[in-house]
Design a protein around this motif. Structure first.
Motif, mmCIF file in Angstrom:
data_model
loop_
_atom_site.group_PDB
_atom_site.id
_atom_site.type_symbol
_atom_site.label_atom_id
_atom_site.label_comp_id
_atom_site.label_asym_id
_atom_site.label_seq_id
_atom_site.Cartn_x
_atom_site.Cartn_y
_atom_site.Cartn_z
ATOM 1 N N ASP A 1 0.828 -1.204 0.000
ATOM 2 C CA ASP A 1 0.000 0.000 0.000
ATOM 3 C C ASP A 1 0.859 1.248 0.000
ATOM 4 O OD1 ASP A 1 -2.433 -1.305 0.000
ATOM 5 O OD2 ASP A 1 -2.757 -1.127 2.153
ATOM 6 N N ALA A 2 0.333 2.283 -0.617
ATOM 7 C CA ALA A 2 0.895 3.632 -0.569
ATOM 8 C C ALA A 2 -0.280 4.553 -0.244
ATOM 9 C CB ALA A 2 1.546 3.996 -1.898
ATOM 10 N N GLY A 3 -0.019 5.846 -0.157
ATOM 11 C CA GLY A 3 -1.079 6.783 0.190
ATOM 12 C C GLY A 3 -1.527 7.617 -0.989
ATOM 13 N N PHE A 4 -2.802 7.970 -0.964
ATOM 14 C CA PHE A 4 -3.343 8.867 -1.977
ATOM 15 C C PHE A 4 -4.084 9.996 -1.279
ATOM 16 C CE2 PHE A 4 -5.821 10.573 -5.412
ATOM 17 C CZ PHE A 4 -4.942 10.478 -6.477
ATOM 18 N N LEU A 5 -3.705 11.212 -1.587
ATOM 19 C CA LEU A 5 -4.351 12.414 -1.061
ATOM 20 C C LEU A 5 -5.425 12.816 -2.059
ATOM 21 C CD1 LEU A 5 -4.477 14.781 0.952
ATOM 22 C CD2 LEU A 5 -2.614 15.843 -0.339
ATOM 23 N N ASP A 6 -6.677 12.535 -1.712
ATOM 24 C CA ASP A 6 -7.783 12.792 -2.638
ATOM 25 C C ASP A 6 -8.158 14.264 -2.702
ATOM 26 O OD1 ASP A 6 -8.993 10.240 -3.800
ATOM 27 O OD2 ASP A 6 -8.731 9.704 -1.710
ATOM 28 N N ASP A 7 -8.289 14.900 -1.556
ATOM 29 C CA ASP A 7 -8.769 16.280 -1.501
ATOM 30 C C ASP A 7 -7.941 17.060 -0.493
ATOM 31 O OD1 ASP A 7 -11.093 15.505 -3.072
ATOM 32 O OD2 ASP A 7 -11.929 14.686 -1.224
ATOM 33 N N LEU A 8 -7.542 18.255 -0.881
ATOM 34 C CA LEU A 8 -6.871 19.184 0.026
ATOM 35 C C LEU A 8 -7.485 20.548 -0.232
ATOM 36 C CD1 LEU A 8 -4.484 19.654 2.070
ATOM 37 C CD2 LEU A 8 -3.188 20.405 0.079
ATOM 38 N N PHE A 9 -8.015 21.170 0.818
ATOM 39 C CA PHE A 9 -8.643 22.471 0.646
ATOM 40 C C PHE A 9 -8.387 23.319 1.880
ATOM 41 C CE2 PHE A 9 -12.224 25.483 0.820
ATOM 42 C CZ PHE A 9 -12.075 26.077 -0.428
ATOM 43 N N VAL A 10 -8.053 24.578 1.626
ATOM 44 C CA VAL A 10 -7.842 25.561 2.687
ATOM 45 C C VAL A 10 -8.783 26.725 2.429
ATOM 46 C CG1 VAL A 10 -6.185 27.164 3.719
ATOM 47 C CG2 VAL A 10 -5.451 24.865 3.035
ATOM 48 N N SER A 11 -9.442 27.172 3.480
ATOM 49 C CA SER A 11 -10.332 28.327 3.388
ATOM 50 C C SER A 11 -9.584 29.485 2.737
ATOM 51 C CB SER A 11 -10.786 28.708 4.799
ATOM 52 O OG SER A 11 -11.476 29.924 4.779
ATOM 53 N N PRO A 12 -10.204 30.159 1.759
ATOM 54 C CA PRO A 12 -9.506 31.245 1.057
ATOM 55 C C PRO A 12 -8.867 32.283 1.987
ATOM 56 C CG PRO A 12 -11.524 30.719 -0.094
ATOM 57 C CD PRO A 12 -11.534 29.912 1.189
ATOM 58 N N ALA A 13 -9.504 32.607 3.082
ATOM 59 C CA ALA A 13 -8.954 33.602 4.007
ATOM 60 C C ALA A 13 -7.708 33.110 4.731
ATOM 61 C CB ALA A 13 -10.016 34.006 5.035
ATOM 62 N N GLN A 14 -7.462 31.805 4.705
ATOM 63 C CA GLN A 14 -6.329 31.228 5.432
ATOM 64 C C GLN A 14 -5.185 30.770 4.527
ATOM 65 O OE1 GLN A 14 -5.990 31.107 8.802
ATOM 66 N NE2 GLN A 14 -7.822 32.385 8.783
ATOM 67 N N ARG A 15 -5.289 31.047 3.244
ATOM 68 C CA ARG A 15 -4.239 30.612 2.317
ATOM 69 C C ARG A 15 -2.966 31.416 2.520
ATOM 70 N NH1 ARG A 15 -8.365 29.593 -2.600
ATOM 71 N NH2 ARG A 15 -9.345 27.799 -1.603
ATOM 72 N N ASP A 16 -1.856 30.814 2.164
ATOM 73 C CA ASP A 16 -0.518 31.410 2.314
ATOM 74 C C ASP A 16 -0.135 31.619 3.778
ATOM 75 O OD1 ASP A 16 0.083 31.492 -0.426
ATOM 76 O OD2 ASP A 16 -1.040 33.352 -0.657
ATOM 77 N N LYS A 17 -0.713 30.812 4.648
ATOM 78 C CA LYS A 17 -0.379 30.876 6.076
ATOM 79 C C LYS A 17 0.174 29.554 6.583
ATOM 80 C CE LYS A 17 -3.763 34.468 7.070
ATOM 81 N NZ LYS A 17 -4.929 34.844 7.860
ATOM 82 N N GLY A 18 0.445 28.625 5.676
ATOM 83 C CA GLY A 18 1.033 27.346 6.061
ATOM 84 C C GLY A 18 0.034 26.248 6.362
#
Length: 155
Positions: free
Chosen positions: A84-101
């Motif tokens: 087995d390996a891993g699959f990242l299906d979805d990654l989402f960050v609230s627009p107001a929190q982007r570029d904050k790590g």
């Protein structure tokens, strides 16, 4: 990019997160120009809480207890390695929190889980024109030479 908030918490999804997860996941669907109806939201949320289902979630929780990001991941059979390996299906960050790590923290959270499970890597895809996400992905991972195809079987 500014430094990550030191009190950002990355943790698994819990039943109490249902309403805020739904709102954030709806925004994810909107980003990809997909309207998510209640049936889909219910089904995916139930998958995330079902210990027998392969899909899992970790969430990014800000100091004010606001959910600011999500990552859905799962194991997949890597046949060339026989493991087995891993699959990242979805990654989402609230627009107001982007570029904050927050996105980086979520990827690191999935990587930590992957290491604990003995997965040799985590793989994911993104839209070719998703330049902001690709800047992060280029920094934390390596672009592969694989091209993705999809056979649409819907009527």
């Amino acid at each position: 990019m500014s430094a990550i908030q030191p009190t950002l918490v990355i943790r698994p999804a819990e039943p109490v997160d249902a309403l805020t997860w739904r709102e954030l996941y709806r925004q994810y669907g909107e980003f990809y120009q997909t309207s998510l109806d209640e049936d889909v939201l219910d089904r995916v949320w139930n998958w995330l809480l079902d210990a027998g289902h392969p899909l899992n979630a970790i969430l990014a929780i800000a100091p004010d207890n606001t959910m600011v990001g999500l990552a859905h991941y799962r194991a997949f059979s890597e046949t060339l390695l026989g493991r087995d390996a891993g699959f990242l299906d979805d990654l989402f960050v609230s627009p107001a929190q982007r570029d904050k790590g927050v996105g980086r923290a979520l990827i690191n959270g999935v990587a930590k889980i992957a290491k604990a499970r003995g997965w040799p890597f985590v793989r994911w895809i993104t839209a070719e024109d998703n330049a902001p996400a690709r800047r992060l992905y280029d920094d934390v991972g390596a672009k592969t030479h694989w091209v993705t195809y999809e056979l649409n079987l819907a009527d």
